[in-house]
Motif scaffolding. Structure first.
Motif, PDB file in Angstrom:
ATOM      1  N   THR A  59       0.827  -1.204   0.000  1.00  0.00           N
ATOM      2  CA  THR A  59       0.000   0.000   0.000  1.00  0.00           C
ATOM      3  C   THR A  59       0.864   1.257   0.000  1.00  0.00           C
ATOM      4  OG1 THR A  59      -1.705  -1.203   1.224  1.00  0.00           O
ATOM      5  CG2 THR A  59      -1.896   1.189   1.160  1.00  0.00           C
ATOM      6  N   PHE A  60       1.917   1.246   0.803  1.00  0.00           N
ATOM      7  CA  PHE A  60       2.830   2.394   0.839  1.00  0.00           C
ATOM      8  C   PHE A  60       3.469   2.609  -0.528  1.00  0.00           C
ATOM      9  CE2 PHE A  60       6.968   4.362   1.280  1.00  0.00           C
ATOM     10  CZ  PHE A  60       6.721   5.436   2.120  1.00  0.00           C
ATOM     11  N   ALA A  61       3.938   1.531  -1.145  1.00  0.00           N
ATOM     12  CA  ALA A  61       4.612   1.645  -2.447  1.00  0.00           C
ATOM     13  C   ALA A  61       3.659   2.169  -3.515  1.00  0.00           C
ATOM     14  CB  ALA A  61       5.169   0.288  -2.857  1.00  0.00           C
ATOM     15  N   ILE A  62       2.428   1.677  -3.513  1.00  0.00           N
ATOM     16  CA  ILE A  62       1.443   2.123  -4.507  1.00  0.00           C
ATOM     17  C   ILE A  62       1.106   3.592  -4.326  1.00  0.00           C
ATOM     18  CG2 ILE A  62      -0.982   1.898  -5.200  1.00  0.00           C
ATOM     19  CD1 ILE A  62      -0.713  -1.122  -4.670  1.00  0.00           C
ATOM     20  N   MET A  63       0.820   3.995  -3.103  1.00  0.00           N
ATOM     21  CA  MET A  63       0.372   5.362  -2.848  1.00  0.00           C
ATOM     22  C   MET A  63       1.480   6.401  -3.017  1.00  0.00           C
ATOM     23  SD  MET A  63      -2.167   4.815   0.445  1.00  0.00           S
ATOM     24  CE  MET A  63      -2.337   6.595   0.646  1.00  0.00           C
ATOM     25  N   ASN A  64       2.719   5.979  -2.845  1.00  0.00           N
ATOM     26  CA  ASN A  64       3.828   6.944  -2.876  1.00  0.00           C
ATOM     27  C   ASN A  64       4.718   6.797  -4.102  1.00  0.00           C
ATOM     28  OD1 ASN A  64       3.858   8.449  -0.080  1.00  0.00           O
ATOM     29  ND2 ASN A  64       3.388   6.307   0.385  1.00  0.00           N
TER      30      ASN A  64
END
Length: 337
Positions: free
Chosen positions: A87-92
């Motif tokens: 989720t962090f990688a996708i959003m950022n």
């Protein structure tokens, strides 16, 4: 089976981490032997230790959600670390290029990048966290059942991504984990005792079936706000579910990104094998839930079906019956191998 106890727990009077409100509340709550504390209490249908109840009350009373907030919610030991990383990688990905040698996931454990509201942020009853330095959209993690989230979250338009895992593997992963954290249970929690606690619902913010159903039912009612994922499905087809996750978060992958292999690079960056070998996940530690956890404990096996190496046929039969009884008719089912 553990005995439910109704008499007074004198030790809570000495605990300066608890407010007077919570101390008085605990007197009236049923309790059982805890899995990582002396006692665990039945609070609005779920079992928590005193510190967790304190955190819940502070969080419920003070947290103010924003429509742009994103929560990664899980039953403990269900793929939490993996989903936080994804989720962090996708959003950022617009700020931190996936192929960058300086990507935060290479230097920080996912739990540091996606803090738990109940262990990192609201861990002191007399201190309200300062969110002024949080960039939006804010990204949080939680093990709190949907029913016990603050009303500001339920009434907002924020996004909640929930992942669960087949209950057999979830139990084995939880039992292995709790006996290795600091401080560990004294004496160590044996498999049979832990299994009985799991089956009666008092293990790991349980009952596990109520935890899962709280998010499952909400995902059916509000699919634009709650995305329900299964660990086994994601392991089988990570690319499909990453695209689904990105669309849910309203930051879908472009055709150009797909052609450039961005999705595959995120999968590789966040893979169990990659993250387990990072230095931060070999020597780093995480403080939360009243425990000190070596980061390496978050990367034990990541396999489907490891439970078969631990559970007896009678245990398998008992847990299978509980799953059928509690989840039957809901539409929620699992592949266990």
């Amino acid at each position: 089976m553990s005995r439910t106890i109704f008499d007074r727990d004198e030790s809570i009077e000495e605990d300066n981490q608890l407010s007077q409100e919570v101390k008085e509340m605990l007197i009236s709550l049923p309790r059982q032997k805890g899995w990582n504390t002396p006692y665990t209490y039945l609070f609005h249908g779920f079992w928590f230790n005193p510190k967790e109840i304190q955190v819940l009350r502070t969080f419920q009373n003070h947290f103010q959600a924003k429509d742009s907030d994103v929560f990664v919610a899980t039953v403990p030991k269900s793929g939490t670390t993996w989903l936080k990383a994804l989720t962090f990688a996708i959003m950022n990905r617009q700020h931190h290029f996936i192929s960058s040698k300086n990507h935060p996931l290479l230097s920080f454990n996912p739990h540091d990048l996606v803090p738990f509201v109940e262990s990192n942020l609201y861990d002191q009853h007399d201190k309200i966290p300062d969110f002024s330095n949080f960039h939006e959209p804010r990204l949080f993690g939680t093990h709190i059942p949907f029913d016990l989230l603050s009303n500001s979250i339920k009434d907002s338009n924020c996004k909640i991504v929930y992942i669960c895992r087949n209950p057999f593997d979830t139990f084995i992963s939880s039992w292995n984990f709790i006996n290795k954290v600091e401080p560990p249970p004294t004496p160590p929690l044996n498999l049979e005792e832990a299994f009985e606690m799991y089956c009666n619902g008092s293990f790991g913010r349980g009952p596990f079936w109520k935890h899962m159903l709280s998010y499952w039912n909400e995902s059916k009612e509000r699919p634009k706000n709650v995305l329900f994922l299964k660990y086994e499905d994601m392991k089988e087809d990570a690319k499909f579910y990453l695209k689904k996750l990105a669309e849910f978060l309203e930051c879908p992958f472009t055709l150009e990104e797909e052609n450039e292999g961005v999705i595959e690079n995120i999968i590789k960056l966040c893979s169990f094998e990659k993250m387990k070998e990072l230095e931060i996940n070999k020597i780093g530690t995480f403080q939360g839930f009243g425990m000190k956890v070596d980061n390496k404990l978050y990367f034990r096996k990541g396999e489907i079906g490891d439970w078969i190496n631990y559970l007896s046929p009678s245990m398998v039969e008992k847990l299978s019956k509980i799953i059928e009884e509690k989840l039957g008719g809901s539409g929620l089912n699992f592949r266990v191998k």
